[in-house]
Write a protein that holds these residues in place. Sequence first.
Motif, PDB file in Angstrom:
ATOM      1  N   LYS A 198     -12.272  10.299   6.761  1.00 14.46           N
ATOM      2  CA  LYS A 198     -11.386   8.995   7.119  1.00 14.46           C
ATOM      3  C   LYS A 198     -11.005   8.303   5.590  1.00 14.46           C
ATOM      4  O   LYS A 198     -11.722   7.919   4.743  1.00 14.46           O
ATOM      5  CB  LYS A 198     -11.958   8.330   8.020  1.00 14.46           C
ATOM      6  N   GLY A 199      -9.422   8.190   5.602  1.00 17.07           N
ATOM      7  CA  GLY A 199      -9.252   7.498   4.369  1.00 17.07           C
ATOM      8  C   GLY A 199      -9.564   8.065   3.098  1.00 17.07           C
ATOM      9  O   GLY A 199      -9.119   7.130   1.972  1.00 17.07           O
ATOM     10  N   LEU A 200      -9.938   9.259   3.063  1.00 17.12           N
ATOM     11  CA  LEU A 200     -10.348   9.657   1.612  1.00 17.12           C
ATOM     12  C   LEU A 200      -9.224   9.868   0.563  1.00 17.12           C
ATOM     13  O   LEU A 200      -9.236   9.280  -0.564  1.00 17.12           O
ATOM     14  CB  LEU A 200     -10.894  11.130   1.728  1.00 17.12           C
ATOM     15  N   LYS A 201      -7.992  10.325   1.037  1.00 17.13           N
ATOM     16  CA  LYS A 201      -6.824  10.487   0.103  1.00 17.13           C
ATOM     17  C   LYS A 201      -6.375   9.165  -0.340  1.00 17.13           C
ATOM     18  O   LYS A 201      -5.941   8.976  -1.600  1.00 17.13           O
ATOM     19  CB  LYS A 201      -5.692  11.121   0.784  1.00 17.13           C
ATOM     20  N   ASP A 202      -6.267   8.160   0.212  1.00 17.16           N
ATOM     21  CA  ASP A 202      -5.805   6.790  -0.134  1.00 17.16           C
ATOM     22  C   ASP A 202      -6.932   6.059  -0.977  1.00 17.16           C
ATOM     23  O   ASP A 202      -6.536   5.535  -1.891  1.00 17.16           O
ATOM     24  CB  ASP A 202      -5.658   5.998   1.106  1.00 17.16           C
ATOM     25  N   ALA A 203      -8.174   6.395  -0.802  1.00 13.00           N
ATOM     26  CA  ALA A 203      -9.246   5.795  -1.459  1.00 13.00           C
ATOM     27  C   ALA A 203      -9.263   6.424  -2.834  1.00 13.00           C
ATOM     28  O   ALA A 203      -9.276   5.826  -3.962  1.00 13.00           O
ATOM     29  CB  ALA A 203     -10.610   6.014  -0.815  1.00 13.00           C
ATOM     30  N   ILE A 204      -8.946   7.645  -2.706  1.00 14.06           N
ATOM     31  CA  ILE A 204      -9.173   8.394  -4.252  1.00 14.06           C
ATOM     32  C   ILE A 204      -7.999   7.917  -5.111  1.00 14.06           C
ATOM     33  O   ILE A 204      -8.133   7.685  -6.496  1.00 14.06           O
ATOM     34  CB  ILE A 204      -8.866   9.893  -3.873  1.00 14.06           C
ATOM     35  N   GLU A 205      -6.759   7.711  -4.433  1.00 10.19           N
ATOM     36  CA  GLU A 205      -5.634   7.010  -5.350  1.00 10.19           C
ATOM     37  C   GLU A 205      -5.949   5.913  -5.796  1.00 10.19           C
ATOM     38  O   GLU A 205      -5.517   5.507  -6.899  1.00 10.19           O
ATOM     39  CB  GLU A 205      -4.334   7.144  -4.430  1.00 10.19           C
ATOM     40  N   LEU A 206      -6.694   4.974  -4.824  1.00  9.79           N
ATOM     41  CA  LEU A 206      -6.809   3.523  -5.531  1.00  9.79           C
ATOM     42  C   LEU A 206      -7.662   3.688  -6.569  1.00  9.79           C
ATOM     43  O   LEU A 206      -7.520   2.685  -7.467  1.00  9.79           O
ATOM     44  CB  LEU A 206      -7.368   2.683  -4.126  1.00  9.79           C
TER      45      LEU A 206
END
Length: 432
Positions: free
Chosen positions: A402-410
């Motif tokens: 869950k939310g991994l892609k967004d977290a990586i970008e941040l």
Amino acid sequence: MDMIDLINKKKYGQKLTNEEISFIIKGYTKGIIPDYQMSSFLMAVYFNGMDATESTSLAMAMRDSGEVLDLKDIKGTKVDKHSTGGVGDKVSLVLAPLVAYLGAKLAKMSGRGLGHTGGTIDKLESIPGFKVELPLNQFKDQVNQIGCAIVGQSGDIAPADKKIYALRDVTATVDSMPLIASSIMSKKLASGADAIVLDVKVGSGAFMKTKEDAMSLSRLMVDIGKQAGKQVTAILTSMEEPLGHKIGNALEVYESIETLEGHGPKDLTEVVSVITGHLLKAAGIVESFEAGYELSKTTLAEGKAVDKFYEFVGAQGGDVAFIKNKKNLLGNTKRHEIVATSSGYLEKVDALNFGIAAMKLGAGRMTKEDKIDLFVGLDLKKKIGDEVKIGEVICILHHQDKGLKDAIELIEKSYVIGSEKRELKLIEETIV
């Protein structure tokens, strides 16, 4: 008294009396004063402010709108601390057993996390069986017997503040110093402690972004506390980077135990020792802050207070065997590594982004109704000032997709690696 007259009075920057402020809070809490009039009043306060005497009257009126805890049955000076919220802030988990081990009495009511800031109650709930709600008599008995207890904030504490905060949230009046200070202090004054240390966070990961704003808020809260007859100290601590290495509920319990065992992060150990030093002096256990600070640092370094943590957890129904095997607190999450794209020194991070990234993974809430994942989060392998080599792991994400892609970008855009070795000042100011 008439609400329109009082709105006009504050609109023209005039000072309100204690009786007038009490009239407003009682009227609004009982539903006699409507939202539209209270909204107008809040906007008048936003633009024209309140002095320390008015702010104290507001805090006391909100305190008196609900239950005020009577902790006289607890022997000795009752101490408490409050943080204005940050990223990776697990201070209470370390401080409670440390203070209790050193002979003070900490009776604490804590909240849940919302947005990018974590909540102590959520962290404690990552321990199987831990009870965050206790009857008042049991709460007081536990503090008398083992020196500390932490429970969720009662719904009967400062109900006027809850009602007013909900209105501030939708009328763009959240960021008003008198309203922030009165909101925080109404709950602290209702919680029954004799001595309070306020940990006011300042920086990118805090609500107070500048030292000037943090100083203003701190001075006002200390003034309110003193006018209400309490011993209050405020410290300004940096939130330019997360506190410690781990962000996320069970992960922060893990790091708290590490700290109590004597091998925790330097920044977390320092903040806990500073707050404990002030609380020990207020409780009369030591003669000076310096003595309390040194005693705290030595006790942590020698791992003497970790058994008090297990005693505290066991007293509130938590599974002590589960947390003694710290690996249980890492859960069965997946891991994703962030590596450095250049070499040098870590010069800057965006603490707010780390908090948001943890929330994206499921460690935090956007609304009070959101369900959180107690085991996901972040593990920072490098802190500001550390040397970094290209390809080296600088952060590990504990996730369940869950939310991994967004977290990586941040996270990837939150690191600044440069050529200068920077020292971060952790404790900015102390206000007494």
